[in-house]
Design a protein around this motif. Structure first.
Motif, PDB file in Angstrom:
ATOM      1  N   VAL A   2       0.811  -1.219   0.000  1.00 36.05           N
ATOM      2  CA  VAL A   2       0.000   0.000   0.000  1.00 36.05           C
ATOM      3  C   VAL A   2       0.844   1.268   0.000  1.00 36.05           C
ATOM      4  O   VAL A   2       0.456   2.281   0.582  1.00 36.05           O
ATOM      5  N   ASP A   3       2.001   1.219  -0.645  1.00 36.53           N
ATOM      6  CA  ASP A   3       2.794   2.429  -0.824  1.00 36.53           C
ATOM      7  C   ASP A   3       3.193   2.545  -2.291  1.00 36.53           C
ATOM      8  O   ASP A   3       2.858   1.683  -3.105  1.00 36.53           O
ATOM      9  N   ASN A   4       3.903   3.614  -2.633  1.00 29.51           N
ATOM     10  CA  ASN A   4       4.280   3.821  -4.032  1.00 29.51           C
ATOM     11  C   ASN A   4       5.729   3.411  -4.304  1.00 29.51           C
ATOM     12  O   ASN A   4       6.424   4.053  -5.068  1.00 29.51           O
ATOM     13  N   SER A   5       6.146   2.308  -3.716  1.00 29.69           N
ATOM     14  CA  SER A   5       7.508   1.817  -3.922  1.00 29.69           C
ATOM     15  C   SER A   5       7.664   1.094  -5.252  1.00 29.69           C
ATOM     16  O   SER A   5       8.789   0.895  -5.704  1.00 29.69           O
ATOM     17  N   GLY A   6       6.590   0.676  -5.870  1.00 22.92           N
ATOM     18  CA  GLY A   6       6.647  -0.015  -7.146  1.00 22.92           C
ATOM     19  C   GLY A   6       6.148  -1.445  -7.081  1.00 22.92           C
ATOM     20  O   GLY A   6       5.817  -2.036  -8.105  1.00 22.92           O
ATOM     21  N   GLU A  63       4.534  -9.266  -7.639  1.00 25.53           N
ATOM     22  CA  GLU A  63       4.072  -8.420  -8.739  1.00 25.53           C
ATOM     23  C   GLU A  63       4.614  -7.019  -8.516  1.00 25.53           C
ATOM     24  O   GLU A  63       4.638  -6.540  -7.376  1.00 25.53           O
ATOM     25  N   ALA A  64       5.039  -6.370  -9.611  1.00 21.49           N
ATOM     26  CA  ALA A  64       5.595  -5.018  -9.473  1.00 21.49           C
ATOM     27  C   ALA A  64       5.259  -4.195 -10.699  1.00 21.49           C
ATOM     28  O   ALA A  64       5.033  -4.725 -11.790  1.00 21.49           O
ATOM     29  N   HIS A  65       5.217  -2.870 -10.521  1.00 19.91           N
ATOM     30  CA  HIS A  65       5.068  -1.943 -11.637  1.00 19.91           C
ATOM     31  C   HIS A  65       6.372  -1.931 -12.432  1.00 19.91           C
ATOM     32  O   HIS A  65       7.455  -2.089 -11.859  1.00 19.91           O
ATOM     33  N   PRO A  66       6.297  -1.725 -13.728  1.00 23.38           N
ATOM     34  CA  PRO A  66       7.525  -1.791 -14.536  1.00 23.38           C
ATOM     35  C   PRO A  66       8.548  -0.708 -14.223  1.00 23.38           C
ATOM     36  O   PRO A  66       9.739  -0.942 -14.325  1.00 23.38           O
ATOM     37  N   GLY A  86       8.984   0.956 -11.217  1.00 30.72           N
ATOM     38  CA  GLY A  86       9.074   1.211  -9.786  1.00 30.72           C
ATOM     39  C   GLY A  86      10.479   1.059  -9.236  1.00 30.72           C
ATOM     40  O   GLY A  86      11.405   0.606  -9.911  1.00 30.72           O
ATOM     41  N   LYS A  87      10.635   1.446  -7.971  1.00 30.08           N
ATOM     42  CA  LYS A  87      11.923   1.307  -7.292  1.00 30.08           C
ATOM     43  C   LYS A  87      12.238  -0.147  -6.992  1.00 30.08           C
ATOM     44  O   LYS A  87      13.404  -0.540  -6.927  1.00 30.08           O
ATOM     45  N   VAL A  88      11.208  -0.958  -6.758  1.00 28.79           N
ATOM     46  CA  VAL A  88      11.376  -2.358  -6.384  1.00 28.79           C
ATOM     47  C   VAL A  88      10.984  -3.231  -7.570  1.00 28.79           C
ATOM     48  O   VAL A  88       9.952  -3.007  -8.206  1.00 28.79           O
ATOM     49  N   LYS A  89      11.796  -4.222  -7.877  1.00 31.76           N
ATOM     50  CA  LYS A  89      11.544  -5.114  -9.008  1.00 31.76           C
ATOM     51  C   LYS A  89      11.019  -6.469  -8.525  1.00 31.76           C
ATOM     52  O   LYS A  89      11.202  -6.847  -7.370  1.00 31.76           O
ATOM     53  N   LYS A  90      10.404  -7.202  -9.438  1.00 31.30           N
ATOM     54  CA  LYS A  90       9.872  -8.525  -9.135  1.00 31.30           C
ATOM     55  C   LYS A  90      11.011  -9.468  -8.763  1.00 31.30           C
ATOM     56  O   LYS A  90      12.072  -9.458  -9.381  1.00 31.30           O
ATOM     57  N   GLY A  91      10.803 -10.272  -7.729  1.00 32.86           N
ATOM     58  CA  GLY A  91      11.795 -11.240  -7.292  1.00 32.86           C
ATOM     59  C   GLY A  91      12.734 -10.733  -6.216  1.00 32.86           C
ATOM     60  O   GLY A  91      13.484 -11.512  -5.636  1.00 32.86           O
ATOM     61  N   LYS A  92      12.697  -9.455  -5.915  1.00 36.04           N
ATOM     62  CA  LYS A  92      13.589  -8.891  -4.910  1.00 36.04           C
ATOM     63  C   LYS A  92      13.088  -9.251  -3.509  1.00 36.04           C
ATOM     64  O   LYS A  92      11.889  -9.274  -3.247  1.00 36.04           O
ATOM     65  N   VAL A  93      14.011  -9.514  -2.607  1.00 33.16           N
ATOM     66  CA  VAL A  93      13.670  -9.796  -1.217  1.00 33.16           C
ATOM     67  C   VAL A  93      13.716  -8.480  -0.448  1.00 33.16           C
ATOM     68  O   VAL A  93      14.721  -7.765  -0.481  1.00 33.16           O
ATOM     69  N   VAL A  94      12.606  -8.146   0.225  1.00 30.77           N
ATOM     70  CA  VAL A  94      12.467  -6.854   0.889  1.00 30.77           C
ATOM     71  C   VAL A  94      11.956  -7.060   2.315  1.00 30.77           C
ATOM     72  O   VAL A  94      11.460  -8.127   2.673  1.00 30.77           O
ATOM     73  N   TYR A  95      12.084  -6.005   3.111  1.00 28.79           N
ATOM     74  CA  TYR A  95      11.480  -5.958   4.439  1.00 28.79           C
ATOM     75  C   TYR A  95      10.185  -5.178   4.340  1.00 28.79           C
ATOM     76  O   TYR A  95      10.049  -4.280   3.504  1.00 28.79           O
ATOM     77  N   GLY A  96       9.224  -5.511   5.208  1.00 33.70           N
ATOM     78  CA  GLY A  96       7.957  -4.796   5.209  1.00 33.70           C
ATOM     79  C   GLY A  96       7.356  -4.744   6.597  1.00 33.70           C
ATOM     80  O   GLY A  96       7.603  -5.620   7.430  1.00 33.70           O
ATOM     81  N   VAL A  97       6.550  -3.715   6.836  1.00 29.50           N
ATOM     82  CA  VAL A  97       5.830  -3.563   8.101  1.00 29.50           C
ATOM     83  C   VAL A  97       4.358  -3.807   7.816  1.00 29.50           C
ATOM     84  O   VAL A  97       3.781  -3.198   6.905  1.00 29.50           O
TER      85      VAL A  97
END
Length: 166
Positions: A57-61, A89-92, A94-105
């Motif tokens: 729910v943010d605009n990170s991509g 799933e990611a926007h083309p 965006g800052k974050v790409k598909k398959g990337k491992v990220v942290y989230g709250v």
């Protein structure tokens, strides 16, 4: 399964009560449908655990992420907890790409959480805001309601970016 049981039971009740009149079998059918609908509406709402798909729910991509691990507790994550997730799933652009491992709250969870005043808060969906290792949000906006319990968990930056605090 419950719907199949209810439909079979209503067919049996109609065949057994066929000579007694249509009104009695109709009332049995409606009571079976209400039992079935109440059974389906009482779904088990659980912790956010491994392989749970969450909405971003943010605009990170990123659009959707899948939880890999909860960083707190054995059972899983609740409101305000940090998780490790994989972007599904990611926007083309965006800052974050598909398959990337990220942290989230976790900012919205379908599992209810009690408040100090006795009320309970629960949401319709599971949602997350992506953060870096230091806990700072990757995006610059947060969409939808965010509970004020995040203040206790030291996620004040997410609250300042949110458009609505619940």
């Amino acid at each position: 399964m419950a719907a199949a049981f209810a439909s079979k039971f209503s067919r049996v009740s109609r065949s057994l009560l066929g000579g007694l009149g249509n009104n009695l079998s109709t009332s049995l059918t409606t009571s079976n449908e209400t039992i079935c609908s109440s059974f389906i509406s009482q779904q088990q709402r659980t912790f956010i655990q491994m392989r749970t798909v969450l909405k971003v729910v943010d605009n990170s991509g990123a659009k959707k992420v899948m939880c890999i691990q909860s960083l707190k507790g054995k059972k899983g994550a609740r409101l305000g907890d940090t998780i490790v997730a994989s972007v599904k799933e990611a926007h083309p652009n965006g800052k974050v790409k598909k398959g990337k491992v990220v942290y989230g709250v976790v900012v919205r969870a379908a599992m209810q959480k009690g408040r100090c005043d006795g009320s309970e808060v629960k949401f319709d969906d599971n949602a997350v805001v992506l953060v870096d290792k230091q806990g700072q949000p990757i995006g610059t906006r947060v969409f939808g309601p965010v509970p004020h319990e995040l203040r206790k968990k030291k996620h004040v930056k997410i609250l300042t970016l949110a458009e609505h605090i619940a």
